[in-house]
Scaffold this motif. Structure first.
Motif, PDB file in Angstrom:
ATOM      1  N   SER A   1      38.526 -78.640  54.946  1.00  0.00           N
ATOM      2  CA  SER A   1      36.906 -78.986  54.815  1.00  0.00           C
ATOM      3  C   SER A   1      36.210 -78.204  55.533  1.00  0.00           C
ATOM      4  O   SER A   1      36.346 -77.669  56.908  1.00  0.00           O
ATOM      5  N   ASP A   2      34.922 -77.912  55.226  1.00  0.00           N
ATOM      6  CA  ASP A   2      33.942 -77.164  55.869  1.00  0.00           C
ATOM      7  C   ASP A   2      32.806 -78.242  56.314  1.00  0.00           C
ATOM      8  O   ASP A   2      32.094 -78.638  55.739  1.00  0.00           O
ATOM      9  N   CYS A   3      33.262 -78.354  57.652  1.00  0.00           N
ATOM     10  CA  CYS A   3      32.437 -79.356  58.520  1.00  0.00           C
ATOM     11  C   CYS A   3      31.795 -78.794  59.646  1.00  0.00           C
ATOM     12  O   CYS A   3      31.289 -79.483  60.531  1.00  0.00           O
ATOM     13  N   GLY A   4      31.463 -77.487  59.848  1.00  0.00           N
ATOM     14  CA  GLY A   4      30.988 -76.820  60.915  1.00  0.00           C
ATOM     15  C   GLY A   4      29.415 -76.892  60.954  1.00  0.00           C
ATOM     16  O   GLY A   4      28.867 -77.271  59.940  1.00  0.00           O
ATOM     17  N   ASP A   5      28.915 -76.446  61.803  1.00  0.00           N
ATOM     18  CA  ASP A   5      27.484 -76.281  62.158  1.00  0.00           C
ATOM     19  C   ASP A   5      26.764 -74.853  61.920  1.00  0.00           C
ATOM     20  O   ASP A   5      27.754 -73.935  61.883  1.00  0.00           O
ATOM     21  N   TYR A   6      25.522 -74.833  61.948  1.00  0.00           N
ATOM     22  CA  TYR A   6      24.931 -73.469  62.082  1.00  0.00           C
ATOM     23  C   TYR A   6      24.644 -73.060  63.289  1.00  0.00           C
ATOM     24  O   TYR A   6      24.933 -73.725  64.369  1.00  0.00           O
ATOM     25  N   VAL A   7      24.785 -71.766  63.690  1.00  0.00           N
ATOM     26  CA  VAL A   7      24.743 -71.024  64.768  1.00  0.00           C
ATOM     27  C   VAL A   7      23.824 -70.062  64.927  1.00  0.00           C
ATOM     28  O   VAL A   7      23.878 -69.073  63.742  1.00  0.00           O
ATOM     29  N   VAL A   8      22.649 -69.915  65.573  1.00  0.00           N
ATOM     30  CA  VAL A   8      21.676 -68.874  65.707  1.00  0.00           C
ATOM     31  C   VAL A   8      22.108 -68.157  67.131  1.00  0.00           C
ATOM     32  O   VAL A   8      21.882 -68.773  68.034  1.00  0.00           O
ATOM     33  N   LEU A   9      22.281 -66.807  66.930  1.00  0.00           N
ATOM     34  CA  LEU A   9      22.774 -66.064  68.371  1.00  0.00           C
ATOM     35  C   LEU A   9      21.203 -65.053  68.441  1.00  0.00           C
ATOM     36  O   LEU A   9      20.984 -64.307  67.387  1.00  0.00           O
ATOM     37  N   GLY A  15      32.685 -64.818  71.205  1.00  0.00           N
ATOM     38  CA  GLY A  15      33.026 -65.049  69.739  1.00  0.00           C
ATOM     39  C   GLY A  15      33.958 -66.071  69.286  1.00  0.00           C
ATOM     40  O   GLY A  15      33.828 -66.832  68.346  1.00  0.00           O
ATOM     41  N   THR A  16      34.818 -66.591  70.397  1.00  0.00           N
ATOM     42  CA  THR A  16      35.755 -67.505  70.078  1.00  0.00           C
ATOM     43  C   THR A  16      35.064 -68.951  70.125  1.00  0.00           C
ATOM     44  O   THR A  16      35.186 -69.811  69.159  1.00  0.00           O
ATOM     45  N   GLN A  17      34.156 -69.219  70.886  1.00  0.00           N
ATOM     46  CA  GLN A  17      33.313 -70.502  70.996  1.00  0.00           C
ATOM     47  C   GLN A  17      32.619 -70.567  69.747  1.00  0.00           C
ATOM     48  O   GLN A  17      32.396 -71.618  69.113  1.00  0.00           O
ATOM     49  N   ILE A  18      31.984 -69.473  69.439  1.00  0.00           N
ATOM     50  CA  ILE A  18      31.027 -69.451  68.103  1.00  0.00           C
ATOM     51  C   ILE A  18      31.915 -69.742  66.817  1.00  0.00           C
ATOM     52  O   ILE A  18      31.410 -70.485  65.774  1.00  0.00           O
ATOM     53  N   ALA A  19      33.252 -69.164  66.846  1.00  0.00           N
ATOM     54  CA  ALA A  19      33.981 -69.452  65.621  1.00  0.00           C
ATOM     55  C   ALA A  19      34.339 -70.734  65.524  1.00  0.00           C
ATOM     56  O   ALA A  19      34.529 -71.560  64.488  1.00  0.00           O
ATOM     57  N   GLN A  20      34.691 -71.371  66.646  1.00  0.00           N
ATOM     58  CA  GLN A  20      35.183 -72.740  66.794  1.00  0.00           C
ATOM     59  C   GLN A  20      34.038 -73.673  66.293  1.00  0.00           C
ATOM     60  O   GLN A  20      34.181 -74.740  65.623  1.00  0.00           O
ATOM     61  N   THR A  21      32.807 -73.477  66.604  1.00  0.00           N
ATOM     62  CA  THR A  21      31.392 -74.206  66.236  1.00  0.00           C
ATOM     63  C   THR A  21      31.207 -73.848  64.895  1.00  0.00           C
ATOM     64  O   THR A  21      30.899 -74.984  63.969  1.00  0.00           O
ATOM     65  N   LEU A  22      31.531 -72.899  64.401  1.00  0.00           N
ATOM     66  CA  LEU A  22      31.383 -72.502  62.648  1.00  0.00           C
ATOM     67  C   LEU A  22      32.403 -73.348  61.975  1.00  0.00           C
ATOM     68  O   LEU A  22      32.231 -73.826  60.716  1.00  0.00           O
ATOM     69  N   MET A  23      33.568 -73.627  62.531  1.00  0.00           N
ATOM     70  CA  MET A  23      34.742 -74.305  61.650  1.00  0.00           C
ATOM     71  C   MET A  23      34.471 -75.609  62.050  1.00  0.00           C
ATOM     72  O   MET A  23      35.163 -76.466  60.986  1.00  0.00           O
ATOM     73  N   GLY A  24      33.774 -76.194  62.947  1.00  0.00           N
ATOM     74  CA  GLY A  24      33.626 -77.493  63.289  1.00  0.00           C
ATOM     75  C   GLY A  24      34.793 -78.081  64.202  1.00  0.00           C
ATOM     76  O   GLY A  24      35.052 -79.384  63.983  1.00  0.00           O
ATOM     77  N   LYS A  25      35.378 -77.413  64.776  1.00  0.00           N
ATOM     78  CA  LYS A  25      36.602 -77.973  65.597  1.00  0.00           C
ATOM     79  C   LYS A  25      36.220 -78.777  66.927  1.00  0.00           C
ATOM     80  O   LYS A  25      36.990 -79.308  67.415  1.00  0.00           O
ATOM     81  N   HIS A  26      34.851 -78.682  67.030  1.00  0.00           N
ATOM     82  CA  HIS A  26      34.260 -79.545  68.165  1.00  0.00           C
ATOM     83  C   HIS A  26      33.957 -80.821  67.763  1.00  0.00           C
ATOM     84  O   HIS A  26      33.373 -81.711  68.600  1.00  0.00           O
TER      85      HIS A  26
END
Length: 153
Positions: A49-57, A30-41
Protein backbone atom coordinates in the motif's frame (compact mmCIF):
# COMPACT_ATOMS: atom_id res chain seq x y z
CA UNK A 1 -12.49 -9.57 13.82
CA UNK A 2 -12.13 -6.77 11.30
CA UNK A 3 -8.83 -6.27 9.49
CA UNK A 4 -9.52 -2.54 9.11
CA UNK A 5 -8.58 -1.71 12.71
CA UNK A 6 -6.06 1.11 12.69
CA UNK A 7 -6.36 1.68 8.95
CA UNK A 8 -8.31 4.90 9.33
CA UNK A 9 -8.11 7.99 7.18
CA UNK A 10 -6.16 9.71 9.95
CA UNK A 11 -3.53 6.97 9.93
CA UNK A 12 -3.13 7.31 6.16
CA UNK A 13 -2.97 11.12 6.27
CA UNK A 14 0.07 12.42 4.43
CA UNK A 15 2.45 14.74 6.29
CA UNK A 16 4.77 17.21 4.56
CA UNK A 17 8.43 16.95 5.62
CA UNK A 18 11.06 19.61 4.93
CA UNK A 19 14.63 18.35 4.45
CA UNK A 20 17.64 20.65 4.26
CA UNK A 21 20.43 18.99 2.24
CA UNK A 22 23.10 21.54 3.18
CA UNK A 23 26.05 19.63 4.63
CA UNK A 24 24.29 16.23 4.50
CA UNK A 25 25.84 13.10 2.98
CA UNK A 26 24.07 11.92 -0.19
CA UNK A 27 23.64 8.23 0.63
CA UNK A 28 22.54 8.60 4.24
CA UNK A 29 20.07 11.32 3.34
CA UNK A 30 18.75 9.28 0.41
CA UNK A 31 17.92 6.25 2.54
CA UNK A 32 16.00 8.31 5.07
CA UNK A 33 14.05 10.11 2.34
CA UNK A 34 13.21 6.78 0.67
CA UNK A 35 11.89 5.37 3.95
CA UNK A 36 9.71 8.46 4.47
CA UNK A 37 8.34 8.21 0.91
CA UNK A 38 7.49 4.53 1.48
CA UNK A 39 5.88 5.17 4.86
CA UNK A 40 8.16 2.85 6.85
CA UNK A 41 8.15 5.31 9.75
CA UNK A 42 4.40 4.74 10.28
CA UNK A 43 2.95 1.87 12.31
CA UNK A 44 0.49 1.04 9.49
CA UNK A 45 3.26 0.38 6.93
CA UNK A 46 2.41 -2.26 4.35
CA UNK A 47 4.70 -2.91 1.35
CA UNK A 48 1.76 -3.22 -1.03
CA UNK A 49 0.00 0.00 0.00
CA UNK A 50 1.07 3.56 -0.63
CA UNK A 51 1.07 5.18 2.81
CA UNK A 52 4.16 7.42 2.58
CA UNK A 53 4.45 11.16 3.10
CA UNK A 54 5.47 14.16 1.02
CA UNK A 55 9.11 15.27 1.15
CA UNK A 56 10.36 18.72 0.12
CA UNK A 57 14.14 18.92 -0.20
CA UNK A 58 15.91 22.29 -0.27
CA UNK A 59 19.56 23.27 -0.90
CA UNK A 60 20.15 20.39 -3.33
CA UNK A 61 23.23 22.17 -4.72
CA UNK A 62 24.97 21.91 -1.35
CA UNK A 63 24.89 18.11 -0.85
CA UNK A 64 28.11 16.37 0.20
CA UNK A 65 29.64 13.02 -0.65
CA UNK A 66 32.36 11.14 1.19
CA UNK A 67 35.78 10.07 -0.04
CA UNK A 68 36.80 10.91 -3.60
CA UNK A 69 33.32 10.41 -5.06
CA UNK A 70 33.14 14.07 -6.09
CA UNK A 71 35.79 13.42 -8.79
CA UNK A 72 35.38 9.67 -9.39
CA UNK A 73 31.63 8.89 -9.32
CA UNK A 74 30.16 8.56 -12.81
CA UNK A 75 26.54 8.77 -13.90
CA UNK A 76 25.85 6.88 -17.12
CA UNK A 77 22.91 6.81 -19.51
CA UNK A 78 22.42 5.50 -23.03
CA UNK A 79 20.78 7.45 -25.83
CA UNK A 80 19.55 4.30 -27.58
CA UNK A 81 21.75 4.80 -30.63
CA UNK A 82 24.89 2.74 -31.36
CA UNK A 83 27.81 4.14 -29.38
CA UNK A 84 25.44 6.36 -27.40
CA UNK A 85 26.76 5.69 -23.89
CA UNK A 86 27.13 9.03 -22.11
CA UNK A 87 29.05 9.59 -18.88
CA UNK A 88 29.18 12.60 -16.56
CA UNK A 89 31.01 12.99 -13.26
CA UNK A 90 29.33 13.92 -9.98
CA UNK A 91 31.05 17.31 -9.96
CA UNK A 92 29.85 18.30 -13.44
CA UNK A 93 26.33 16.98 -12.87
CA UNK A 94 26.09 18.95 -9.63
CA UNK A 95 26.91 22.16 -11.52
CA UNK A 96 24.55 21.32 -14.37
CA UNK A 97 21.53 19.73 -12.61
CA UNK A 98 21.92 19.13 -8.87
CA UNK A 99 18.35 17.87 -8.45
CA UNK A 100 19.01 14.89 -10.71
CA UNK A 101 21.73 13.54 -8.37
CA UNK A 102 19.39 13.27 -5.40
CA UNK A 103 16.49 12.05 -7.51
CA UNK A 104 18.60 9.20 -8.91
CA UNK A 105 19.88 8.28 -5.44
CA UNK A 106 16.41 8.13 -3.88
CA UNK A 107 14.93 6.38 -6.93
CA UNK A 108 17.55 3.65 -6.66
CA UNK A 109 16.68 3.10 -3.00
CA UNK A 110 12.93 2.66 -3.57
CA UNK A 111 11.50 -0.78 -4.41
CA UNK A 112 11.34 -1.50 -8.13
CA UNK A 113 7.57 -1.92 -8.45
CA UNK A 114 4.49 -0.03 -9.66
CA UNK A 115 4.49 2.26 -6.61
CA UNK A 116 7.95 3.68 -7.34
CA UNK A 117 6.80 6.35 -9.79
CA UNK A 118 3.88 7.37 -7.55
CA UNK A 119 6.20 7.73 -4.56
CA UNK A 120 8.70 9.82 -6.52
CA UNK A 121 5.90 12.23 -7.51
CA UNK A 122 5.61 13.13 -3.82
CA UNK A 123 9.31 14.08 -3.70
CA UNK A 124 9.97 17.74 -4.56
CA UNK A 125 13.57 18.94 -4.98
CA UNK A 126 14.73 22.56 -5.04
CA UNK A 127 18.31 23.77 -5.63
CA UNK A 128 18.13 26.63 -3.10
CA UNK A 129 16.08 27.73 -0.06
CA UNK A 130 12.98 29.03 -1.88
CA UNK A 131 10.05 26.68 -2.50
CA UNK A 132 6.27 27.15 -2.98
CA UNK A 133 5.19 24.65 -0.27
CA UNK A 134 5.88 26.77 2.83
CA UNK A 135 2.27 26.57 4.07
CA UNK A 136 2.15 22.76 3.76
CA UNK A 137 5.22 21.93 5.84
CA UNK A 138 4.37 20.25 9.13
CA UNK A 139 7.66 18.60 10.10
CA UNK A 140 11.18 19.90 9.74
CA UNK A 141 13.51 16.99 9.23
CA UNK A 142 16.89 17.24 10.93
CA UNK A 143 19.25 14.28 11.32
CA UNK A 144 21.65 16.19 13.53
CA UNK A 145 20.71 15.35 17.12
CA UNK A 146 22.17 17.75 19.66
CA UNK A 147 24.47 16.17 22.21
CA UNK A 148 23.02 16.56 25.69
CA UNK A 149 25.35 16.08 28.63
CA UNK A 150 24.04 15.38 32.09
CA UNK A 151 26.23 16.51 34.99
CA UNK A 152 27.11 13.78 37.45
CA UNK A 153 26.72 14.76 41.10
Amino acid sequence: MSTAIGNTALAYARVWHLVDARGQVLGRLGTQIAQTLMGKHKPIYDPSSDCGDYVVLINAKHINVTGRKREQKLYRHHTGFPGGLKEITFERLQEKDAEKIIEKAVSGMLPKNKLRKVRLERFMIFPEEEHPYVENIIKRYDTKIPLVTVPIE
